[in-house]
Design a protein around this motif. Structure first.
Motif, PDB file in Angstrom:
ATOM      1  N   LEU A 443      15.231   3.529  15.880  1.00 28.17           N
ATOM      2  CA  LEU A 443      16.086   4.559  15.826  1.00 28.17           C
ATOM      3  C   LEU A 443      17.360   4.101  16.268  1.00 28.17           C
ATOM      4  O   LEU A 443      17.850   3.710  17.207  1.00 28.17           O
ATOM      5  CB  LEU A 443      15.451   5.653  16.852  1.00 28.17           C
ATOM      6  N   ILE A 444      18.434   4.952  15.618  1.00 27.80           N
ATOM      7  CA  ILE A 444      19.941   4.707  16.072  1.00 27.80           C
ATOM      8  C   ILE A 444      20.196   5.817  17.184  1.00 27.80           C
ATOM      9  O   ILE A 444      19.418   6.632  17.594  1.00 27.80           O
ATOM     10  CB  ILE A 444      20.786   5.330  15.004  1.00 27.80           C
ATOM     11  N   PRO A 445      20.919   5.224  18.376  1.00 25.26           N
ATOM     12  CA  PRO A 445      20.914   6.039  19.565  1.00 25.26           C
ATOM     13  C   PRO A 445      21.412   7.563  19.196  1.00 25.26           C
ATOM     14  O   PRO A 445      22.239   7.660  18.492  1.00 25.26           O
ATOM     15  CB  PRO A 445      22.244   5.457  20.011  1.00 25.26           C
ATOM     16  N   LEU A 446      20.735   8.248  19.903  1.00 24.60           N
ATOM     17  CA  LEU A 446      20.763   9.783  19.637  1.00 24.60           C
ATOM     18  C   LEU A 446      22.094  10.175  19.588  1.00 24.60           C
ATOM     19  O   LEU A 446      22.689  11.002  18.938  1.00 24.60           O
ATOM     20  CB  LEU A 446      20.025  10.714  20.675  1.00 24.60           C
ATOM     21  N   SER A 447      23.020   9.719  20.769  1.00 22.06           N
ATOM     22  CA  SER A 447      24.525  10.260  20.837  1.00 22.06           C
ATOM     23  C   SER A 447      25.265   9.821  19.723  1.00 22.06           C
ATOM     24  O   SER A 447      26.222  10.623  19.185  1.00 22.06           O
ATOM     25  CB  SER A 447      24.918   9.473  22.160  1.00 22.06           C
ATOM     26  N   GLU A 448      25.000   8.758  19.097  1.00 20.02           N
ATOM     27  CA  GLU A 448      25.733   8.179  17.754  1.00 20.02           C
ATOM     28  C   GLU A 448      25.478   9.162  16.733  1.00 20.02           C
ATOM     29  O   GLU A 448      26.214   9.495  15.780  1.00 20.02           O
ATOM     30  CB  GLU A 448      25.374   6.823  17.594  1.00 20.02           C
ATOM     31  N   VAL A 449      24.315   9.570  16.406  1.00 19.27           N
ATOM     32  CA  VAL A 449      23.631  10.339  15.533  1.00 19.27           C
ATOM     33  C   VAL A 449      24.587  11.700  15.642  1.00 19.27           C
ATOM     34  O   VAL A 449      24.995  12.514  14.690  1.00 19.27           O
ATOM     35  CB  VAL A 449      22.333  10.555  15.301  1.00 19.27           C
TER      36      VAL A 449
END
Length: 459
Positions: A443-449
């Motif tokens: 998963l891409i870091p949630l903050s980046e998304v």
């Protein structure tokens, strides 16, 4: 004006990771988002020489933590203060569960990209006298190499393994080719990402010195080795062989393990190894760090008693086997480019092409440097399949904790004869990871998304 989140990440990392005060002067945080930029080739070279940005503990660790090179004792597993590590080790769909513990897996490579883009843009604005053309070329080639290195680590971590049938539609990573902190490119495809990586490196080949006296900096030889690694990951075995050949024509030095002391506890040697041509290390914030990871006794016993790797790679503590065989003199997990990897790349490619004599010439040339003098009996195989299996087995044993195993699993799982189901048991519960499972993409870091609205991976 509200400062962009990426800007804060960049400046924060610079202040944390960069020991050179001159670099901090160049990239000073300002509320209006303006930057104080370097203004000479020497300034840009100072940025490139930041080992804390480009070499030390920067390569992503999630793949190594998820691979089948180690196991965790239950006490160690339960002692982690962050649930992200436990989730990573057991291949959970949601690794982060709201935590930001592993955001550096994304942010550190993109910090490298940011540095490289500043350098590539900045040097184009300078008036370069003929006497500095060679320096200009080396700086440009190095920035392209480091940018490609970062993109490769990102696509191997946060995108699907390369498959020529789906690469043009599989989501890749955002390809950031500008230092503009407000630019938010969407995710490219996997094919576009690899194309950019290879393009950067092909240009770098024309600009870099053949050998660099600093092993933390790129060279032609390092670039050839990197291209061999990339094409192997793409299962483009003809090109992997091509670049392996070019590398080994220019550089074929191997370290003789008979010259190393077996009583070292953290690394193979006190300095850079002779066969090390480009030196980087993996992030140490991981379940697979040397203080946590334990080696399966069955795997340990697969090393012959005359195989020096048995004593140089491992040590016993409290009845458990720990790894100590890093190419990094401080004992951190080495992930750079070295001759042994390239010889194994070429051996595999030869075997796939049915050239078994050449395949075993490479494999045996490597292993004779790993066994006690006068004890090694050359290996051979009667069939292509037997040869390939033997070479891949030796590959796992030689490149242990080098950051290559996860990538090998991703590519080999696409071939029926080499598909592998991973399994781990904790507190009586068994966790498995089947071949080609969506959890091979992190998963891409949630903050980046949330900040950029890029699409998230599905696990």
């Amino acid at each position: 004006m509200k400062t962009n989140r990426l800007f804060y990440i960049t400046i924060g990392m610079l202040l944390i990771f960069c020991s050179c005060s001159k670099e901090n002067d160049f990239l000073d945080q300002k509320p209006d988002q303006s930057l104080v930029l370097p203004s000479s080739l020497s300034d840009y070279e100072t940025l490139l020489n930041s080992t804390t940005v480009f070499n030390r503990f920067v390569d992503p660790a999630m793949g190594s933590a998820s691979a089948d090179e180690y196991y965790l004792p239950e006490g160690t597993f339960n002692s982690f203060s962050t649930s992200s590590y436990r989730n990573l080790y057991t291949w959970q769909k949601d690794i982060y569960v709201g935590e930001s513990t592993m955001d550096g897996e994304w942010n550190k490579p993109y910090l490298q990209v940011y540095y490289c883009n500043i350098i590539l843009e900045g040097i184009q604005t300078l008036a370069i006298p003929a006497s500095e053309k060679e320096t200009f070329n080396r700086i440009k080639g190095s920035a392209l190499f480091f940018r490609a290195w970062a993109f490769y680590n990102l696509v191997q971590t946060f995108a699907a393994p390369y498959n020529k049938e789906s690469a043009t539609t599989d989501p890749g990573i955002p390809i950031k080719l500008s230092s503009d902190i407000n630019a938010r490119p969407p995710r490219s495809t996997v094919a576009e990402t690899y194309k950019q990586i290879i393009t950067d490196l092909e240009i770098a080949l024309e600009l870099l010195p053949v050998i660099n006296r600093f092993k933390t900096q790129p060279s032609v030889i390092a670039t050839l080795g990197f291209l061999s690694r990339i094409h192997l990951a793409m299962r483009n075995y003809e090109e992997a062989m091509n670049y392996s050949n070019k590398f080994l024509v220019k550089f074929s030095m191997l370290s003789d393990f008979n010259q190393f002391a077996s009583n070292r506890t953290l690394s193979l040697h006190t300095t850079f190894l002779d066969e090390d041509v480009f030196h980087t290390t993996i992030s140490t914030s991981s379940p697979s760090s040397r203080s946590n990871a334990r080696i399966d006794p069955v795997f340990y016993k697969s090393y012959n008693e005359k195989d020096l790797r048995r004593t140089l790679f491992f040590r016993s503590s409290g009845g458990e086997i720990l790894y100590k065989g890093s190419y990094d003199q401080y004992g951190y997990p080495y992930s750079g480019i070295a001759t042994d990897e390239i010889m194994l790349n070429r051996a595999e490619c030869y075997a796939r092409d049915g050239k078994l004599e050449l395949a075993f010439k490479d494999l045996n040339s490597l292993l004779i440097k790993r066994w006690a003098v006068g004890t090694f009996v050359p290996l051979s195989a009667a069939t292509r399949d037997q040869a390939l299996r033997l070479i891949l087995s030796e590959r796992k044993k030689e490149l242990l904790f080098r950051g290559t195993r996860w990538n090998d699993l991703r590519r080999l799982n696409q071939e029926d004869e080499f598909k592998t189901t991973l399994s781990r048991t904790i507190s009586g519960q068994t966790y498995t990871l089947p071949p080609n499972d969506p959890r091979y993409i992190f998963l891409i870091p949630l903050s980046e998304v949330q900040q950029t609205n890029i699409s998230q991976n599905l696990r």
